[in-house]
Each structure stands twice: as structure tokens, then as C-alpha cells.
Design a protein around this motif. Structure first.
Motif, PDB file in Angstrom:
ATOM      1  N   PRO A 119       0.840  -1.206   0.000  1.00  0.00           N
ATOM      2  CA  PRO A 119       0.000   0.000   0.000  1.00  0.00           C
ATOM      3  C   PRO A 119       0.873   1.255   0.000  1.00  0.00           C
ATOM      4  CG  PRO A 119      -0.676  -1.554   1.720  1.00  0.00           C
ATOM      5  CD  PRO A 119       0.575  -2.100   1.119  1.00  0.00           C
ATOM      6  N   GLY A 120       0.371   2.333  -0.589  1.00  0.00           N
ATOM      7  CA  GLY A 120       1.141   3.557  -0.801  1.00  0.00           C
ATOM      8  C   GLY A 120       1.917   4.059   0.400  1.00  0.00           C
ATOM      9  N   ASP A 121       1.267   4.149   1.573  1.00  0.00           N
ATOM     10  CA  ASP A 121       1.952   4.734   2.734  1.00  0.00           C
ATOM     11  C   ASP A 121       3.096   3.832   3.203  1.00  0.00           C
ATOM     12  OD1 ASP A 121       0.175   2.791   3.503  1.00  0.00           O
ATOM     13  OD2 ASP A 121      -0.461   3.786   5.357  1.00  0.00           O
ATOM     14  N   GLN A 122       2.871   2.512   3.157  1.00  0.00           N
ATOM     15  CA  GLN A 122       3.936   1.578   3.564  1.00  0.00           C
ATOM     16  C   GLN A 122       5.091   1.612   2.557  1.00  0.00           C
ATOM     17  OE1 GLN A 122       2.524  -2.430   4.334  1.00  0.00           O
ATOM     18  NE2 GLN A 122       0.752  -1.661   5.457  1.00  0.00           N
ATOM     19  N   GLN A 123       4.710   1.732   1.298  1.00  0.00           N
ATOM     20  CA  GLN A 123       5.718   1.764   0.230  1.00  0.00           C
ATOM     21  C   GLN A 123       6.691   2.934   0.438  1.00  0.00           C
ATOM     22  OE1 GLN A 123       5.203   2.395  -4.265  1.00  0.00           O
ATOM     23  NE2 GLN A 123       3.711   0.803  -3.746  1.00  0.00           N
TER      24      GLN A 123
ATOM     25  N   ASP B 188      17.063   8.229   8.203  1.00  0.00           N
ATOM     26  CA  ASP B 188      16.664   8.165   9.615  1.00  0.00           C
ATOM     27  C   ASP B 188      15.143   8.266   9.719  1.00  0.00           C
ATOM     28  OD1 ASP B 188      19.190   7.988  10.480  1.00  0.00           O
ATOM     29  OD2 ASP B 188      19.467  10.155  10.782  1.00  0.00           O
ATOM     30  N   TYR B 189      14.605   7.671  10.820  1.00  0.00           N
ATOM     31  CA  TYR B 189      13.154   7.757  11.028  1.00  0.00           C
ATOM     32  C   TYR B 189      12.713   9.228  11.128  1.00  0.00           C
ATOM     33  CZ  TYR B 189      12.539   2.738  11.607  1.00  0.00           C
ATOM     34  OH  TYR B 189      12.471   1.391  11.377  1.00  0.00           O
ATOM     35  N   ALA B 190      13.553  10.029  11.795  1.00  0.00           N
ATOM     36  CA  ALA B 190      13.175  11.441  11.986  1.00  0.00           C
ATOM     37  C   ALA B 190      13.056  12.159  10.633  1.00  0.00           C
ATOM     38  CB  ALA B 190      14.215  12.130  12.851  1.00  0.00           C
ATOM     39  N   ASP B 191      14.021  11.874   9.743  1.00  0.00           N
ATOM     40  CA  ASP B 191      13.992  12.519   8.417  1.00  0.00           C
ATOM     41  C   ASP B 191      12.780  12.056   7.615  1.00  0.00           C
ATOM     42  OD1 ASP B 191      16.288  13.825   8.997  1.00  0.00           O
ATOM     43  OD2 ASP B 191      17.611  12.403   7.974  1.00  0.00           O
ATOM     44  N   ILE B 192      12.502  10.759   7.722  1.00  0.00           N
ATOM     45  CA  ILE B 192      11.352  10.232   6.962  1.00  0.00           C
ATOM     46  C   ILE B 192      10.061  10.873   7.478  1.00  0.00           C
ATOM     47  CG2 ILE B 192      10.112   8.140   6.262  1.00  0.00           C
ATOM     48  CD1 ILE B 192      12.670   6.568   6.986  1.00  0.00           C
ATOM     49  N   ALA B 193       9.974  10.966   8.799  1.00  0.00           N
ATOM     50  CA  ALA B 193       8.774  11.549   9.399  1.00  0.00           C
ATOM     51  C   ALA B 193       8.573  12.973   8.887  1.00  0.00           C
ATOM     52  CB  ALA B 193       8.903  11.538  10.918  1.00  0.00           C
ATOM     53  N   MET B 194       9.685  13.691   8.776  1.00  0.00           N
ATOM     54  CA  MET B 194       9.575  15.064   8.300  1.00  0.00           C
ATOM     55  C   MET B 194       9.104  15.079   6.836  1.00  0.00           C
ATOM     56  SD  MET B 194      12.252  18.060   9.187  1.00  0.00           S
ATOM     57  CE  MET B 194      13.479  17.009   9.714  1.00  0.00           C
ATOM     58  N   ASP B 195       9.705  14.187   6.032  1.00  0.00           N
ATOM     59  CA  ASP B 195       9.321  14.124   4.607  1.00  0.00           C
ATOM     60  C   ASP B 195       7.860  13.736   4.437  1.00  0.00           C
ATOM     61  OD1 ASP B 195      11.780  14.804   3.841  1.00  0.00           O
ATOM     62  OD2 ASP B 195      12.449  12.816   3.198  1.00  0.00           O
ATOM     63  N   LEU B 196       7.431  12.760   5.226  1.00  0.00           N
ATOM     64  CA  LEU B 196       6.067  12.235   5.054  1.00  0.00           C
ATOM     65  C   LEU B 196       5.042  13.004   5.898  1.00  0.00           C
ATOM     66  CD1 LEU B 196       6.777   8.359   5.019  1.00  0.00           C
ATOM     67  CD2 LEU B 196       6.556   9.918   3.091  1.00  0.00           C
ATOM     68  N   ARG B 197       5.543  13.957   6.646  1.00  0.00           N
ATOM     69  CA  ARG B 197       4.681  14.797   7.501  1.00  0.00           C
ATOM     70  C   ARG B 197       3.833  13.958   8.446  1.00  0.00           C
ATOM     71  NH1 ARG B 197       3.088  19.629   3.331  1.00  0.00           N
ATOM     72  NH2 ARG B 197       5.204  20.055   2.759  1.00  0.00           N
ATOM     73  N   CYS B 198       4.507  13.110   9.178  1.00  0.00           N
ATOM     74  CA  CYS B 198       3.833  12.339  10.219  1.00  0.00           C
ATOM     75  C   CYS B 198       4.831  12.113  11.347  1.00  0.00           C
ATOM     76  CB  CYS B 198       3.293  11.019   9.668  1.00  0.00           C
ATOM     77  SG  CYS B 198       4.581   9.981   8.981  1.00  0.00           S
ATOM     78  N   SER B 199       4.405  11.432  12.397  1.00  0.00           N
ATOM     79  CA  SER B 199       5.315  11.235  13.530  1.00  0.00           C
ATOM     80  C   SER B 199       6.254  10.063  13.259  1.00  0.00           C
ATOM     81  CB  SER B 199       4.508  10.961  14.792  1.00  0.00           C
ATOM     82  OG  SER B 199       3.914   9.681  14.686  1.00  0.00           O
TER      83      SER B 199
ATOM     84  N   ALA C 195       6.702   7.591  15.190  1.00  0.00           N
ATOM     85  CA  ALA C 195       6.018   6.362  15.586  1.00  0.00           C
ATOM     86  C   ALA C 195       5.217   5.792  14.410  1.00  0.00           C
ATOM     87  CB  ALA C 195       5.107   6.627  16.774  1.00  0.00           C
ATOM     88  N   VAL C 196       4.581   6.694  13.681  1.00  0.00           N
ATOM     89  CA  VAL C 196       3.787   6.244  12.522  1.00  0.00           C
ATOM     90  C   VAL C 196       4.710   5.637  11.461  1.00  0.00           C
ATOM     91  CG1 VAL C 196       2.364   7.051  10.591  1.00  0.00           C
ATOM     92  CG2 VAL C 196       1.885   7.840  12.910  1.00  0.00           C
ATOM     93  N   VAL C 197       5.854   6.281  11.250  1.00  0.00           N
ATOM     94  CA  VAL C 197       6.799   5.755  10.245  1.00  0.00           C
ATOM     95  C   VAL C 197       7.249   4.357  10.662  1.00  0.00           C
ATOM     96  CG1 VAL C 197       9.028   6.062   9.120  1.00  0.00           C
ATOM     97  CG2 VAL C 197       7.613   8.047   9.607  1.00  0.00           C
ATOM     98  N   ARG C 198       7.616   4.216  11.948  1.00  0.00           N
ATOM     99  CA  ARG C 198       8.074   2.903  12.431  1.00  0.00           C
ATOM    100  C   ARG C 198       6.999   1.846  12.205  1.00  0.00           C
ATOM    101  NH1 ARG C 198      12.741   3.201  15.561  1.00  0.00           N
ATOM    102  NH2 ARG C 198      13.302   5.346  16.048  1.00  0.00           N
ATOM    103  N   LYS C 199       5.759   2.214  12.477  1.00  0.00           N
ATOM    104  CA  LYS C 199       4.658   1.253  12.311  1.00  0.00           C
ATOM    105  C   LYS C 199       4.507   0.857  10.835  1.00  0.00           C
ATOM    106  CE  LYS C 199       1.096   1.468  15.100  1.00  0.00           C
ATOM    107  NZ  LYS C 199      -0.109   2.039  15.732  1.00  0.00           N
TER     108      LYS C 199
END
Lengths: 215, 182
Positions: free
Chosen positions: B133-137, B149-160, B162-166
Motif C-alpha cells: 500500500p502507498g503509505d507503507q511503500q 533516519d526515522y526522523a527525516d522520513i517523518a519530516m518528509d512524510l509529515r507524520c510522527s 512512531a507512525v513511520v516505524r509502524k
């Protein structure tokens, strides 16, 4: 061993060229040197061109009619048949190769004369390096026997006598008895365009494979 | 080529490239498979994948002096170049070649053996990522392929974070299940 060893070598050679002392010369000095070199090159070019026309232009073999090599504009190649392309490239390569290439020439240019055409232009990187047992930038290839100077010199006046094609490969047989193998180059929008065929092997069993009775 | 470079971190290799060309050779060896596999999974043709790989590393070589380790890990930086190269090539309808031209690199002539070696790369896992699915992809690509890094991804995807890790965890789970099912 990488999946594309040639690419690794090309990248290392490109990195070596980037650190070349020429890049460190101050731009103003470089401009003056370039202007001087251009003037000398023009003067020499006139003399060499006259010489070439009179003495060195290879005669086309009876079976392989190669159009006169007026210049090396690669846009001319598409108008030739594959056999003519192979003959033209091999004929241009032979005298350059005979001039005992500087090992550095496998980097694609002669560091002392950057504007001079070198044999490497018509060769894939591995056979060029195998011929001199030197890998770009400056690494000796172990367990490698360089081609003998006599063999190299025998190409000086050699011309292509026959061409055989097999799919994307072709072989050119020279008047000195030697055969080289060429591979068709996939043109992918690179400018300036590379020659449409590159030499991938010199000598060896190429003659038997392409011209022998079982070919 | 000196094996001493094989133990140097990516950042050190890129920094040394200017004075030691062999350092970039080691950088290439280290990332060749992943970049080739990335392109192979997207274009399916080993020769085009090789061309794109050549252009990507040429662009990386040109940009190496400008690489800043603090901004992103070298692998993520390299994948960024790979993505741009692919996007640019798709837009133009042919493989981008500007960086190779600038470096006066000879054209690639692939031997049959090289084509076999490239084809042997298994793009299955990467292809399966496309089916997520798109968000997981997006999260999987950024984390697993680009090594961000999770922090960078979170910033790119505009979410927390924790959501990225999930999303990454779910994506990996789905991928594992599909790989086992194959």
C-alpha cells in the motif's frame, strides 16, 4: 569482482583525471597555455593533414569498400553499412595503435597532447589496458604479457582486407595478418557520439572464429 | 586497487576521492549491487539498468566534493541521485548522460558475462515493495532502500516517527509473508 568491472575502472580513471595537475593550474595561466597550444596545433595540423592525404590514407580493401575518411564526424557513420563502419574504424585505429600508445592513453587521451586522437578512442577499456598491461590510473596488471612492440608496429601501414559480421560482433582482418574483434556500441544519446563499433579483442583466435572454415 | 579502502566508511571514501581515485572505486564496489538492483527492478532491462547506474555514479563522483555527511548518510544521498537520474531519463525518453559527458567517460560496452551478472541480481524483493500500500511503500523505500533516519522520513512524510516505524514494520511483515509464499 564487480558486476561491471569496466564501469569501476572508468570511474576511477575519471576521478584520476579530476585530480590531474592541469586542473590546479590557475585559469589565467591555463588560458594562455591553451591559446599557445591551439596556435601550434593549427600549424602542425596543416602539415600533418597534408602528409596524411599524400601518404597515409589507407586504401580500401577490394571486398570492403570504405568511403574516403575525410574526417571523423561520427554523424557520418549511420550512412555507412556495418561492414564499411567496421572497416573505417579499424583503418583509423591501426596507425594510432602502431604508434606505441602511452599507457596513459587508455584513459582516453594523451596527457601530453590532449587534443591528439588516441587509439583508445576506438577501443573498449579492457583490451586497451591488456595491450599495455597497465590499468588506469597507474596499476600494473599482474600475469599479463603486453603485446610486443613489433606486433604493434606491424599495424603502421596495415589496412583492412576483410570484414566478417556476427550479430553485434564483427572482425576485421588486416593486411599484416592480424585480426581484431569489434563490438557494436549501443548509442544511448551520449554526445559526442562514440564510434559505432569498439575494438574488444586484438589477435588471439579471432581469425579462426570469424573467418575459419567452421565459421 | 588497495583493499584498505574497503574498511573506510562511505563518508571517508567520498572525502578522499579528490586525492585518491581508488577511494571512489571502493565506494562504487560497495553500492553497485544496490543501485543496479534498484534500477533493474524499475526498468527490467540489464543494459538500461547498467547505463543508469553508470550515470548515477558519474553524477556522484562530480558531486562528491559537495557531499555533506551531516545532512544525510551517503547511501541515502546516492539513492537520491539515482532517483533523480531515473526521473530525468524518463522525462527525456532516454538515459541521461550529462554527468558522463562532463567526466569524458567512455561508453559502456557490456560483455555477455556482465549482462549475466546483472541479470543474476534478484529484484524480487524490490518488485514486491511496489505492491505494498502507498503509505507503507513510501516508508519502506525511505528506510530500507534509502537508509534514511526515522526522523527525516517523518519530516518528509509529515507524520510522527512512531507512525513511520509502524508503517515500516507492517511493510516488512507483508514483504516477508509474500516472499515466503513465493
Amino acid at each position: 569482482v564487480t558486476r561491471i568491472p569496466q564501469l569501476e575502472q572508468e570511474l576511477v580513471a575519471a576521478a584520476a583525471r579530476r585530480r590531474s595537475p592541469r586542473r590546479l593550474v590557475r585559469p589565467a595561466v591555463r588560458a594562455v597555455l591553451a591559446a599557445g597550444a591551439a596556435a601550434v596545433a593549427v600549424a602542425l595540423g596543416v602539415v600533418v593533414a597534408a602528409d596524411d592525404d599524400a601518404e597515409r590514407r589507407p586504401q580500401p580493401a577490394p571486398g570492403v569498400q570504405s568511403p574516403p575518411a575525410t574526417n571523423d564526424d561520427s554523424s557520418l557513420y549511420p550512412s555507412l553499412s556495418s561492414r564499411q563502419q567496421v572497416a573505417r574504424i579499424a583503418n583509423r585505429w591501426a596507425p594510432l595503435f602502431a604508434a606505441a600508445p602511452n599507457p596513459d592513453a587508455c584513459a582516453g587521451y594523451d596527457p601530453l597532447h590532449p587534443s591528439r586522437e588516441v587509439a583508445a578512442k576506438y577501443m573498449a577499456q579492457p583490451p586497451c589496458e591488456q595491450a599495455v598491461c597497465k590499468r588506469v590510473p597507474d596499476e600494473t596488471i599482474e600475469n599479463c604479457t603486453p603485446l610486443s612492440p613489433e606486433f604493434q608496429r606491424s599495424f603502421e601501414n596495415a589496412t583492412v582486407e576483410d570484414v566478417a559480421e556476427r550479430g553485434n560482433r564483427a572482425a576485421a582482418r588486416f593486411s599484416n595478418g592480424a585480426t581484431v574483434v569489434l563490438q557494436k556500441v549501443k548509442q544511448s544519446g551520449l554526445e559526442p557520439r562514440p564510434p559505432p563499433w569498439l575494438i574488444t579483442k586484438i589477435g588471439g583466435d579471432a581469425y579462426r572464429r570469424f573467418f575459419g572454415p567452421d565459421s | 586497487m588497495s583493499p584498505v579502502w574497503d574498511e573506510t566508511p562511505d563518508e571517508g571514501l567520498l572525502a578522499a576521492t579528490r586525492s585518491e581515485p581508488a577511494a571512489f572505486g571502493a565506494f562504487y564496489r560497495r553500492h553497485e549491487d544496490r543501485i543496479l538492483g534498484y534500477f533493474l527492478s524499475r526498468v527490467g532491462d540489464p543494459e538500461v539498468a547498467a547505463d543508469l547506474t553508470a550515470e548515477t555514479f558519474a553524477a556522484a563522483l562530480s558531486s562528491a566534493p559537495r557531499f555533506r555527511p551531516r545532512k544525510a548518510p551517503a547511501a541515502a544521498w546516492l539513492f537520491g541521485i539515482a532517483r533523480n537520474t531515473l526521473a530525468m531519463s524518463r522525462r527525456q525518453g532516454r538515459v541521461e548522460a550529462r554527468a558522463r559527458r562532463r567526466l569524458r567517460m567512455a561508453p559502456l560496452v557490456l560483455t555477455d558475462e556482465a549482462i549475466e551478472r546483472i541479470t543474476a541480481l534478484d529484484p524480487t524483493a524490490l518488485a514486491l515493495v511496489d505492491e505494498l500500500p502507498g503509505d507503507q511503500q513510501d516508508a519502506m523505500r525511505a528506510r530500507v532502500i534509502d537508509e534514511q533516519d526515522y526522523a527525516d522520513i517523518a519530516m518528509d512524510l509529515r507524520c510522527s516517527e512512531a507512525v513511520v516505524r509502524k508503517r515500516v514494520s507492517r511493510g516488512l511483515g507483508t514483504l516477508r509473508a509474500r516472499m515466503e509464499g513465493k
